[in-house]
Design a protein around this motif. Structure first.
Motif, PDB file in Angstrom:
ATOM      1  N   ASP A  58       0.817  -1.212   0.000  1.00  0.00           N
ATOM      2  CA  ASP A  58       0.000   0.000   0.000  1.00  0.00           C
ATOM      3  C   ASP A  58       0.851   1.263   0.000  1.00  0.00           C
ATOM      4  OD1 ASP A  58      -2.308  -1.484  -0.014  1.00  0.00           O
ATOM      5  OD2 ASP A  58      -2.626  -1.385   2.142  1.00  0.00           O
ATOM      6  N   ALA A  59       1.941   1.239   0.770  1.00  0.00           N
ATOM      7  CA  ALA A  59       2.834   2.397   0.803  1.00  0.00           C
ATOM      8  C   ALA A  59       3.467   2.619  -0.565  1.00  0.00           C
ATOM      9  CB  ALA A  59       3.910   2.202   1.859  1.00  0.00           C
ATOM     10  N   MET A  60       3.794   1.542  -1.263  1.00  0.00           N
ATOM     11  CA  MET A  60       4.404   1.680  -2.575  1.00  0.00           C
ATOM     12  C   MET A  60       3.400   2.213  -3.604  1.00  0.00           C
ATOM     13  SD  MET A  60       6.863  -0.930  -4.651  1.00  0.00           S
ATOM     14  CE  MET A  60       5.663  -2.165  -5.068  1.00  0.00           C
ATOM     15  N   VAL A  61       2.163   1.772  -3.515  1.00  0.00           N
ATOM     16  CA  VAL A  61       1.138   2.269  -4.442  1.00  0.00           C
ATOM     17  C   VAL A  61       0.914   3.762  -4.221  1.00  0.00           C
ATOM     18  CG1 VAL A  61      -1.281   2.103  -5.115  1.00  0.00           C
ATOM     19  CG2 VAL A  61       0.036   0.020  -4.700  1.00  0.00           C
ATOM     20  N   ARG A  62       0.880   4.182  -2.969  1.00  0.00           N
ATOM     21  CA  ARG A  62       0.738   5.626  -2.691  1.00  0.00           C
ATOM     22  C   ARG A  62       1.943   6.400  -3.236  1.00  0.00           C
ATOM     23  NH1 ARG A  62      -1.386   3.656   2.323  1.00  0.00           N
ATOM     24  NH2 ARG A  62       0.652   3.840   3.317  1.00  0.00           N
ATOM     25  N   ALA A  63       3.134   5.847  -3.043  1.00  0.00           N
ATOM     26  CA  ALA A  63       4.333   6.507  -3.565  1.00  0.00           C
ATOM     27  C   ALA A  63       4.299   6.583  -5.081  1.00  0.00           C
ATOM     28  CB  ALA A  63       5.581   5.760  -3.105  1.00  0.00           C
ATOM     29  N   ALA A  64       3.731   5.567  -5.717  1.00  0.00           N
ATOM     30  CA  ALA A  64       3.652   5.543  -7.184  1.00  0.00           C
ATOM     31  C   ALA A  64       2.740   6.657  -7.695  1.00  0.00           C
ATOM     32  CB  ALA A  64       3.154   4.189  -7.663  1.00  0.00           C
ATOM     33  N   TYR A  65       1.687   6.965  -6.947  1.00  0.00           N
ATOM     34  CA  TYR A  65       0.809   8.060  -7.358  1.00  0.00           C
ATOM     35  C   TYR A  65       1.561   9.392  -7.306  1.00  0.00           C
ATOM     36  CZ  TYR A  65      -3.062  11.360  -7.429  1.00  0.00           C
ATOM     37  OH  TYR A  65      -3.902  12.415  -7.751  1.00  0.00           O
ATOM     38  N   GLY A  66       2.276   9.619  -6.223  1.00  0.00           N
ATOM     39  CA  GLY A  66       3.083  10.832  -6.138  1.00  0.00           C
ATOM     40  C   GLY A  66       4.126  10.889  -7.227  1.00  0.00           C
ATOM     41  N   TYR A  67       4.734   9.750  -7.527  1.00  0.00           N
ATOM     42  CA  TYR A  67       5.756   9.666  -8.564  1.00  0.00           C
ATOM     43  C   TYR A  67       5.172  10.007  -9.938  1.00  0.00           C
ATOM     44  CZ  TYR A  67       9.039   7.308 -11.760  1.00  0.00           C
ATOM     45  OH  TYR A  67       9.898   6.997 -12.792  1.00  0.00           O
ATOM     46  N   LEU A  68       3.972   9.507 -10.225  1.00  0.00           N
ATOM     47  CA  LEU A  68       3.311   9.812 -11.498  1.00  0.00           C
ATOM     48  C   LEU A  68       3.130  11.311 -11.671  1.00  0.00           C
ATOM     49  CD1 LEU A  68       1.627   8.946 -14.034  1.00  0.00           C
ATOM     50  CD2 LEU A  68      -0.364   8.892 -12.500  1.00  0.00           C
ATOM     51  N   LEU A  69       2.615  11.981 -10.650  1.00  0.00           N
ATOM     52  CA  LEU A  69       2.389  13.424 -10.735  1.00  0.00           C
ATOM     53  C   LEU A  69       3.703  14.193 -10.812  1.00  0.00           C
ATOM     54  CD1 LEU A  69      -0.521  13.881  -8.161  1.00  0.00           C
ATOM     55  CD2 LEU A  69      -0.666  13.526 -10.643  1.00  0.00           C
ATOM     56  N   GLU A  70       4.700  13.749 -10.059  1.00  0.00           N
ATOM     57  CA  GLU A  70       6.014  14.400 -10.088  1.00  0.00           C
ATOM     58  C   GLU A  70       6.636  14.326 -11.481  1.00  0.00           C
ATOM     59  OE1 GLU A  70       8.172  12.273  -7.183  1.00  0.00           O
ATOM     60  OE2 GLU A  70       6.995  13.040  -5.512  1.00  0.00           O
ATOM     61  N   GLN A  71       6.545  13.155 -12.108  1.00  0.00           N
ATOM     62  CA  GLN A  71       7.147  12.981 -13.424  1.00  0.00           C
ATOM     63  C   GLN A  71       6.506  13.902 -14.453  1.00  0.00           C
ATOM     64  OE1 GLN A  71       9.911  11.412 -12.288  1.00  0.00           O
ATOM     65  NE2 GLN A  71       9.912  10.417 -14.267  1.00  0.00           N
ATOM     66  N   ASP A 122      -9.420   8.568   0.815  1.00  0.00           N
ATOM     67  CA  ASP A 122      -8.244   8.247   1.625  1.00  0.00           C
ATOM     68  C   ASP A 122      -7.442   9.528   1.844  1.00  0.00           C
ATOM     69  OD1 ASP A 122      -5.487   7.504   2.279  1.00  0.00           O
ATOM     70  OD2 ASP A 122      -6.045   5.451   1.791  1.00  0.00           O
ATOM     71  N   SER A 123      -7.274   9.910   3.093  1.00  0.00           N
ATOM     72  CA  SER A 123      -6.615  11.184   3.402  1.00  0.00           C
ATOM     73  C   SER A 123      -5.153  11.200   2.958  1.00  0.00           C
ATOM     74  CB  SER A 123      -6.703  11.476   4.900  1.00  0.00           C
ATOM     75  OG  SER A 123      -6.047  10.469   5.654  1.00  0.00           O
ATOM     76  N   THR A 124      -4.492  10.038   2.949  1.00  0.00           N
ATOM     77  CA  THR A 124      -3.094   9.991   2.520  1.00  0.00           C
ATOM     78  C   THR A 124      -2.974  10.331   1.043  1.00  0.00           C
ATOM     79  OG1 THR A 124      -2.675   8.267   4.164  1.00  0.00           O
ATOM     80  CG2 THR A 124      -1.013   8.596   2.466  1.00  0.00           C
ATOM     81  N   TYR A 125      -3.853   9.741   0.223  1.00  0.00           N
ATOM     82  CA  TYR A 125      -3.866  10.077  -1.196  1.00  0.00           C
ATOM     83  C   TYR A 125      -4.247  11.539  -1.393  1.00  0.00           C
ATOM     84  CZ  TYR A 125      -3.340   5.265  -2.819  1.00  0.00           C
ATOM     85  OH  TYR A 125      -2.846   4.010  -3.100  1.00  0.00           O
ATOM     86  N   ALA A 126      -5.184  12.024  -0.586  1.00  0.00           N
ATOM     87  CA  ALA A 126      -5.603  13.421  -0.695  1.00  0.00           C
ATOM     88  C   ALA A 126      -4.438  14.360  -0.400  1.00  0.00           C
ATOM     89  CB  ALA A 126      -6.767  13.699   0.257  1.00  0.00           C
ATOM     90  N   ASP A 127      -3.614  14.009   0.582  1.00  0.00           N
ATOM     91  CA  ASP A 127      -2.446  14.837   0.913  1.00  0.00           C
ATOM     92  C   ASP A 127      -1.448  14.858  -0.242  1.00  0.00           C
ATOM     93  OD1 ASP A 127      -3.472  15.417   3.401  1.00  0.00           O
ATOM     94  OD2 ASP A 127      -2.308  13.889   4.452  1.00  0.00           O
ATOM     95  N   ILE A 128      -1.197  13.704  -0.853  1.00  0.00           N
ATOM     96  CA  ILE A 128      -0.280  13.629  -1.991  1.00  0.00           C
ATOM     97  C   ILE A 128      -0.805  14.481  -3.134  1.00  0.00           C
ATOM     98  CG2 ILE A 128       0.664  12.105  -3.775  1.00  0.00           C
ATOM     99  CD1 ILE A 128       0.556   9.846  -1.636  1.00  0.00           C
ATOM    100  N   HIS A 129      -2.081  14.322  -3.422  1.00  0.00           N
ATOM    101  CA  HIS A 129      -2.723  15.063  -4.509  1.00  0.00           C
ATOM    102  C   HIS A 129      -2.632  16.563  -4.279  1.00  0.00           C
ATOM    103  CE1 HIS A 129      -5.727  15.497  -7.753  1.00  0.00           C
ATOM    104  NE2 HIS A 129      -6.213  16.472  -7.029  1.00  0.00           N
ATOM    105  N   ARG A 130      -2.941  16.983  -3.061  1.00  0.00           N
ATOM    106  CA  ARG A 130      -2.935  18.414  -2.732  1.00  0.00           C
ATOM    107  C   ARG A 130      -1.532  19.005  -2.854  1.00  0.00           C
ATOM    108  NH1 ARG A 130      -4.367  17.732   1.980  1.00  0.00           N
ATOM    109  NH2 ARG A 130      -6.598  17.639   1.555  1.00  0.00           N
TER     110      ARG A 130
END
Length: 217
Positions: A58-71, A122-130
């Motif tokens: 789960d932590a890796m999937v969340r990191a992958a979302y942040g990575y997608l947006l960063e790229q 999910d608040s963690t995904y929301a934080d990454i997105h924000r």
């Protein structure tokens, strides 16, 4: 207003490959089907390596979302940096990079749509997105500021932020529309549409941004 330079997070090649494999698995299997085993298969490693680098799937999937947006932000920023010092050229190249490949792709739109449901629940995904969107808006503000000054227009932080929000909405809409691949029009029209609309939003003389649509090379 100082220019903000976007920096990719430092990633060693193994960690980067795991994040890419995670995105591949999510694209192919969906969020529920992207198990540690499937991600490990995509990466060609053992599932234990996932725990070593990320602690859990789960932590890796969340990191992958942040990575997608960063790229995606990094791609557009690098394109702007190639545009010389003219503020109108830098902004034009940044906008165009967001509505052309590699940022414009059906795969990235599909991945974004898959993750966005988690953002709402999910608040963690929301934080990454924000945070990633905050960075994107800040970059737009630093590109808009010198352009407004060049045209002797008000360039206070509130004004720059207002324009950044509007341009972000324009970019998001055309990126999403172009990445759907519905075939209703040629996606090669998007850069011209985006730059013309941006001129209208910023009340710039016609052609200020559109003139840079021709590839420098």
């Amino acid at each position: 207003m100082s220019r903000k330079t976007f920096q990719r997070l430092p990633l060693d090649e193994r960690r980067r490959s795991l994040l890419e494999a995670t995105l591949d698995s999510v694209a192919e299997d969906g969020l529920n089907g992207a198990s540690a085993r499937r991600i490990a298969e995509h990466a060609g490693v053992t599932a234990g390596l996932i725990r070593h680098y990320f602690g859990s799937k789960d932590a890796m999937v969340r990191a992958a979302y942040g990575y997608l947006l960063e790229q995606m932000t990094a791609e557009a920023t690098q394109s702007a940096e190639k545009g010389g010092e003219a503020p109108e050229q830098r902004l034009a190249r940044f906008i165009v990079a967001n509505v052309t490949a590699p940022n414009l792709s059906s795969r990235k739109v599909s991945l974004w749509a898959t993750f966005i449901g988690r953002v709402r629940s999910d608040s963690t995904y929301a934080d990454i997105h924000r945070e990633r969107y905050r960075e994107f808006l800040a970059l737009l503000e630093t590109l808009i500021h010198p352009l407004l000054l060049a045209f002797e227009r008000p360039a206070d932080p509130v004004t720059c932020q207002r324009y950044a929000i509007a341009l972000n909405a324009l970019i998001d809409g055309l990126w999403l529309e172009g990445g759907l691949g519905h075939g209703l029009y040629d996606a090669r029209r998007l850069p011209g549409i985006a730059l013309s609309a941006a001129e209208g939003i910023l009340a710039l003389p016609e052609g200020t941004l559109v003139q840079f649509i021709v590839d420098d090379g």
